[in-house]
Design an enzyme around this catalytic site. Structure first.
Site, short mmCIF file in Angstrom:
data_model
loop_
_atom_site.label_atom_id
_atom_site.label_comp_id
_atom_site.label_asym_id
_atom_site.label_seq_id
_atom_site.Cartn_x
_atom_site.Cartn_y
_atom_site.Cartn_z
N HIS A 114 14.39 -1.69 -0.81
CA HIS A 114 14.77 -2.15 -2.15
C HIS A 114 15.02 -3.66 -2.15
O HIS A 114 14.75 -4.33 -3.13
CB HIS A 114 16.03 -1.41 -2.64
CG HIS A 114 15.77 0.04 -2.91
ND1 HIS A 114 15.70 0.55 -4.18
CD2 HIS A 114 15.54 1.08 -2.08
CE1 HIS A 114 15.43 1.85 -4.11
NE2 HIS A 114 15.34 2.20 -2.84
N ASP A 144 17.44 -3.16 -10.04
CA ASP A 144 16.83 -2.03 -9.33
C ASP A 144 16.97 -0.79 -10.21
O ASP A 144 17.95 -0.64 -10.96
CB ASP A 144 17.56 -1.80 -8.00
CG ASP A 144 16.80 -0.84 -7.11
OD1 ASP A 144 15.99 -1.32 -6.30
OD2 ASP A 144 16.99 0.38 -7.21
BR1 BUP Z 1 11.69 -1.45 10.12
C1 BUP Z 1 11.13 -3.09 9.43
N1 BUP Z 1 10.63 -5.37 9.75
O1 BUP Z 1 11.30 -4.17 11.51
P1 BUP Z 1 9.41 0.21 3.05
C2 BUP Z 1 10.82 -3.21 8.10
N2 BUP Z 1 10.43 -4.43 7.60
O2 BUP Z 1 9.94 -6.63 8.04
P2 BUP Z 1 11.71 1.79 3.94
C3 BUP Z 1 10.31 -5.52 8.44
O3 BUP Z 1 11.12 -3.81 5.43
P3 BUP Z 1 12.25 2.82 1.34
C4 BUP Z 1 11.04 -4.20 10.29
O4 BUP Z 1 7.84 -5.01 5.97
C5 BUP Z 1 9.06 -3.69 4.32
O5 BUP Z 1 8.96 -4.86 3.54
C6 BUP Z 1 8.82 -4.04 5.78
O6 BUP Z 1 10.26 -1.13 3.21
C7 BUP Z 1 10.17 -4.58 6.17
O7 BUP Z 1 10.18 1.32 3.84
C8 BUP Z 1 10.50 -3.23 4.29
O8 BUP Z 1 8.08 0.08 3.69
C9 BUP Z 1 10.62 -1.72 4.41
O9 BUP Z 1 9.37 0.53 1.60
O10 BUP Z 1 12.30 1.74 2.52
O11 BUP Z 1 12.46 0.85 4.77
O12 BUP Z 1 11.65 3.20 4.41
O13 BUP Z 1 12.79 4.10 1.90
O14 BUP Z 1 13.14 2.26 0.29
O15 BUP Z 1 10.82 2.93 0.94
#
Ligand code: BUP
Length: 454
Positions: free
Chosen positions: A18, A113
């Site tokens: 988020h 959000d």
């Molecule tokens: Br782990 C990790 N580095 O090591 P998602 C994640 N990220 O930059 P999530 C990093 O966090 P939800 C790490 O690039 C993305 O922008 C990644 O969001 C970054 O999955 C973000 O992909 C993670 O939507 O969140 O964390 O499961 O459950 O809210 O979808």
């Protein structure tokens, strides 16, 4: 100084999934001369969030931070700590009114959000400021949220309709496989469901619903949502993605990766909040070994990073690390995923299909091997497959409790065999066009700024 430049407050909630899109949007609006205030709920749930916020403010001196101390909140039942934070923010949000009413220059809009949209919308109405929502999931999953009350009412599971394998959605939206919808969606007493039902009422009250997606990627869903036939008075859906990373997203320093051949390495990450079971992690290790493929694996042992204490060798075993030391690298902790995906050595992405991960892979044209776990991830995985960005092996990565190494190896080989199976690079091209100057998302963002100019 542009006197007409809008002053926009952005209010993200909990979890990196988020937070990241809000930071990216804030950075982009600031480069387009908007005055930006970023409201941050304190304390944050994870260390990753507080670290990322410090880095962000250090590199964006023009963006103001408004620290918002939350009232103490103790959930009565054992709930996901990120959900608890959504509720805690909603419970405290009335305290925001005095902080925002005196702000200078006066606010032109609040972008919130979804998980706190109703309470923020109320405050913004009192302040006579328009509210926008930024949706951090796919337009496809958003369409489910928009129809939540109708779907819960007609819950096919309640009706005992065994054997139903997909449900009809209103007016032109493609039917949805029942198995893609997270079971808590249909349980009106579950937090997942109450957060949706209490906030989806704001969809008709806000001025616009920004979605981190792009027209080409989810064109049919966006078109139907904007046709006015799905939900009465639904605010306009405004595709603004894929949101670009900002310059200070921590540079990566991985000499190992620099030394690997082009497109030879599989990147593996299940996001910031999903931890596979230990048995499943070991099977994944076995699968990687059998596949013979090079890999860079971000290992996560528990849901919240501050509790993730176990060493890599204790999870995967010393001998695994020894046997694979020339083929792969396992890392624990935060790395800059966006930069890793942009690295020329990366040829595929084994992903849980968190929506930010999907948008990053789309923007960088990296094929995804989808292994969705929960929440919106199965719906997102289907969007990935439909757009030609990758493969979701439903039969393998889903139905069974524990997926064995042999099966994982087969799918890894399939995704790494080559781009000709998918059109990932074409997706990347379309994504770049969308957020480039004059592209569909660029025009939407410019339109919002123009609307907010006084
Ligand atoms: Br782990 C990790 N580095 O090591 P998602 C994640 N990220 O930059 P999530 C990093 O966090 P939800 C790490 O690039 C993305 O922008 C990644 O969001 C970054 O999955 C973000 O992909 C993670 O939507 O969140 O964390 O499961 O459950 O809210 O979808």
């Amino acid at each position: 100084l542009d006197q007409t430049a809008p002053h926009i407050a952005l209010f993200p909630t909990a979890g990196m999934g988020h937070l990241m899109p809000f930071l990216r949007l804030a950075s982009m609006l600031a480069t387009r001369n908007c005055t930006i205030t970023l409201i941050t709920a304190q304390p944050t749930v994870s260390a990753a969030e507080s670290n990322q916020l410090s880095r962000f403010f250090a590199s964006h001196e023009n963006i103001r931070g408004l620290q918002f101390q939350l009232l103490p909140y103790k959930p009565s039942t054992d709930i996901d700590p990120f959900f608890a934070q959504f509720i805690s923010i909603s419970n405290s949000v009335h305290l925001l009114h005095p902080l925002l009413s005196d702000i200078s220059p006066p606010l032109s809009a609040i972008i919130t959000d979804f998980t706190i949209a109703s309470s923020v919308c109320k405050i913004a109405t009192d302040l006579s400021v328009p509210t926008y929502i930024l949706i951090t999931t796919s337009a496809r999953f958003f369409s489910l949220m928009a129809c939540h009350s109708q779907l819960v009412e007609n819950n096919p599971k309640n009706g005992g309709d065994e054997g139903i394998d997909s449900i009809e959605l209103p007016a032109g939206l493609a039917p949805m496989p029942l198995s893609s919808i997270p079971p808590p969606f249909f349980n009106p007493n579950h937090y997942f469901s109450t957060i949706i039902s209490s906030n989806s009422t704001s969809f008709s009250k806000v001025s616009g619903i920004l979605v981190n997606t792009f027209d080409w990627f989810e064109s049919k869903t966006i078109e139907v949502l904007n046709s006015g036939t799905v939900v009465q008075d639904l605010a306009p859906i405004l595709p603004v993605g894929p949101l670009e990373s900002f310059k200070a997203e921590q540079a990566i320093d991985l000499p190992w990766l620099d030394n690997q051949p082009a497109k030879s390495v599989l990147f593996i990450s299940f996001g910031s909040r999903t931890a596979l079971s230990k048995d499943q992690l070991r099977e994944l290790g076995t699968g990687l070994e059998i596949s013979g493929c090079r890999f860079l694996w971000i290992l996560k042992g528990s849901e919240v990073d501050t509790q993730d204490k176990e060493a890599i060798e204790d999870i995967l075993g010393e001998s695994f690390l020894e046997r694979t030391k020339n083929k792969g690298l396992v890392i624990k902790g935060w790395v800059n995923q966006d930069q890793i995906l942009a690295h020329p050595a990366i040829g595929g992405f084994l992903s849980h299909c968190g929506w930010n991960s999907v948008m990053e892979a789309a923007r960088l044209g990296v094929p995804i091997l989808a292994w969705p776990q929960h929440g919106d991830q199965r719906v997102n995985a289907q969007v990935v497959e439909n757009a030609g960005l990758g493969l979701w092996a439903r039969d393998c990565f889903w139905e069974k409790m524990l997926v064995n190494g042999e099966e994982i190896a087969e799918k890894i080989r399939e995704i790494m065999r080559g781009e000709n199976l998918f059109k990932a690079s074409e997706v990347g091209e379309k994504a770049r066009q969308a957020h480039g100057i004059g592209g569909s998302s660029d025009q939407v963002i410019q339109g919002i700024i123009e609307t907010l100019k006084k």
